[in-house]
Design a protein around this motif. Sequence first.
Motif, short mmCIF file in Angstrom:
data_model
loop_
_atom_site.label_atom_id
_atom_site.label_comp_id
_atom_site.label_asym_id
_atom_site.label_seq_id
_atom_site.Cartn_x
_atom_site.Cartn_y
_atom_site.Cartn_z
N VAL A 183 2.49 4.36 -40.18
CA VAL A 183 2.37 4.07 -41.77
C VAL A 183 1.82 2.58 -42.02
O VAL A 183 1.06 2.48 -43.04
CB VAL A 183 3.75 4.17 -42.20
CG1 VAL A 183 3.91 3.93 -43.53
CG2 VAL A 183 4.13 5.67 -41.93
N THR A 185 11.48 2.82 -41.40
CA THR A 185 10.03 3.16 -41.62
C THR A 185 9.63 2.53 -42.58
O THR A 185 8.42 1.60 -42.59
CB THR A 185 9.53 4.56 -41.55
OG1 THR A 185 10.27 5.21 -40.27
CG2 THR A 185 8.12 4.67 -41.63
N THR A 224 18.03 -0.38 -35.39
CA THR A 224 18.64 0.89 -35.16
C THR A 224 20.24 0.70 -35.24
O THR A 224 20.87 1.54 -35.53
CB THR A 224 18.18 1.57 -34.00
OG1 THR A 224 18.61 1.01 -32.91
CG2 THR A 224 16.59 2.12 -34.19
N MET A 271 6.72 5.59 -36.37
CA MET A 271 6.38 5.86 -37.74
C MET A 271 5.96 4.45 -38.43
O MET A 271 4.98 4.44 -39.24
CB MET A 271 7.51 6.51 -38.44
CG MET A 271 7.77 8.00 -37.97
SD MET A 271 6.27 9.03 -38.21
CE MET A 271 6.19 8.90 -40.02
N SER A 272 6.56 3.35 -38.04
CA SER A 272 6.30 2.18 -38.66
C SER A 272 4.93 1.75 -38.29
O SER A 272 4.01 1.21 -39.33
CB SER A 272 7.33 1.15 -38.18
OG SER A 272 8.50 1.60 -38.80
N ALA A 286 12.62 -3.30 -34.62
CA ALA A 286 12.74 -2.04 -34.94
C ALA A 286 13.85 -1.50 -33.95
O ALA A 286 14.87 -0.86 -34.62
CB ALA A 286 11.58 -1.11 -34.80
N TRP A 295 17.77 11.21 -40.35
CA TRP A 295 16.63 11.18 -41.12
C TRP A 295 16.38 10.01 -42.06
O TRP A 295 15.50 9.47 -42.51
CB TRP A 295 16.41 12.39 -41.79
CG TRP A 295 15.97 13.45 -40.69
CD1 TRP A 295 17.00 14.34 -40.35
CD2 TRP A 295 14.91 13.83 -39.61
NE1 TRP A 295 16.46 15.12 -39.21
CE2 TRP A 295 15.29 14.63 -38.70
CE3 TRP A 295 13.79 12.95 -39.72
CZ2 TRP A 295 14.16 14.96 -38.06
CZ3 TRP A 295 12.62 13.38 -38.76
CH2 TRP A 295 13.10 14.23 -37.85
N CYS A 340 11.20 6.97 -32.54
CA CYS A 340 10.40 7.48 -34.03
C CYS A 340 10.15 6.47 -34.84
O CYS A 340 9.44 6.43 -35.59
CB CYS A 340 11.82 8.66 -34.63
SG CYS A 340 11.87 10.03 -33.58
N SER A 341 11.22 5.53 -35.15
CA SER A 341 10.92 4.45 -35.98
C SER A 341 9.90 3.59 -35.80
O SER A 341 9.09 3.25 -36.45
CB SER A 341 12.21 3.64 -36.38
OG SER A 341 12.65 2.98 -35.16
N ALA A 383 7.35 -0.84 -41.93
CA ALA A 383 6.12 -0.63 -41.96
C ALA A 383 5.57 -1.77 -42.81
O ALA A 383 4.36 -2.14 -42.91
CB ALA A 383 5.65 0.66 -42.77
N LEU A 385 15.83 6.92 -40.27
CA LEU A 385 14.36 6.75 -39.89
C LEU A 385 13.48 6.52 -41.36
O LEU A 385 12.69 5.66 -41.04
CB LEU A 385 14.07 8.12 -39.44
CG LEU A 385 12.26 8.47 -38.93
CD1 LEU A 385 12.12 7.22 -38.03
CD2 LEU A 385 12.22 9.84 -38.55
N VAL A 386 13.86 7.26 -42.29
CA VAL A 386 12.99 6.95 -43.46
C VAL A 386 13.09 5.43 -43.87
O VAL A 386 12.04 4.66 -44.02
CB VAL A 386 13.42 7.73 -44.99
CG1 VAL A 386 12.77 7.15 -46.06
CG2 VAL A 386 13.06 9.21 -44.35
#
Length: 221
Positions: A36, A97, A161, A32-33, A157, A90, A28-29, A101, A93-94
């Motif tokens: 974005v 990201t 984690t 999304m990275s 990335a 979450w 996910c990261s 990003a 993840l935010v």
Amino acid sequence: MEFDWSPVLDNASFLLGGLELTLALSLCSVVMSLLVGTAIGLLRHYGPRPLQLAIAFYVDSMRAIPVLVVLVWTYFALPILTGAVLPPFWAALVALTVHIAAYVAEIVRAGVSSIRKGQLWAASALGMSLWQALRTVILPQAVVRMLPAFGSVISIAIKDTAIASVIAVPEYMNRSQTVAGQTFHPIEIFTVAVAVYFLILFPVTRIVDFAYGRLAHLGRS
């Protein structure tokens, strides 16, 4: 000193549960990275001047702040400021990201900047819009040039984690620390952790290098 691998075997299901969460957070990261960061990088290069300055401040700020600080701030401070409480997954993840990003944005900006301006002018002369020129002329070449840097970002990335353990995300490293503390066999537990991360990351880097080797000629102009 003798190694005792029984704590690893006895807690295998517990550790595998953490590995599943690590893989989910990593995927996910990374996705999304990349999404974005690509959007931000294109806006910084082609957007209006005020937006470019704002994005430059964001990129430079994220590169100046450790990811651990961003992670902790997102989990503890953001709810105080906004009233929105994010679960640990979450919040991680935010934070990942937002942080990663910024690096992706710089890679994208450098990639599109490396394509000669004459190609964009030629596309415009053929009646293409900026989006059409980016999609059919600029990005296909730039993405190939960006592959090695993207490989490094993906690796970072995935490794980052592990830092999510500080906000109680029950990913692999968090569960490894728990098992190590309960069994008093940290060497065995973290030796396996080293092997697990290597088995995840090594194929990723080799695949990216292989893809670049096969596609490098497409990025020449």
